[in-house]
Scaffold this motif. Sequence first.
Motif: not given
Length: 173
Positions: A35-43, A61-64, A74-77
């Motif tokens: 993922s991009t760093p922004e996607e990882i940070a958002r997760g 489940a709520v985090g995902i 989603r993994w980072v979330a």
Amino acid sequence: MAKPTLGSSSSRRRSKRDWRRQFRYFYWRFVRLRSTPEEIARGLAVGVFAGWYPIFGLQIAVGILLATLVRGNRWVAAAGTWVSNPLTYVPIYAFNYHVGQWLLGSKNQIFSDDSLLSWQKLTQLGTEFLTTLFVGCFVVGAICAFFSYFLGLWLAHRVQRRRLQRRRAKRLD
């Protein structure tokens, strides 16, 4: 030759080895996120936000779900929800409750003997308690999500930059 017993040292060594292998697998899977760093940070941010709520069993489940809505990883979330765990539940939710009390201005002690005498008072007590707790969870979760977004962004950029440098160094060799 005797068969090894259930608690033998060979089975303990094997289970320890399996645990290490699984940990290594998830570590490398996390490091190699595409993922991009922004996607990882958002997760990470939405995972941390969900982790501050007392919805046991549903935090991941709520985090995902939130990560899907904000297009985060989603993994980072899922990993971000681990800020709360059985060792940190009590301090986190006590702190959130006190923050909620402070924000709502309800300094009175909620639990008293006469509040537990009738079903109606008990229901009202639950509503007040949950409202206070959830207000505190929202505010603390939002603040922690804000800071974890920038921490995650910095960390993701750093990890990806190092990975790119290692790849370039390998190509030059």
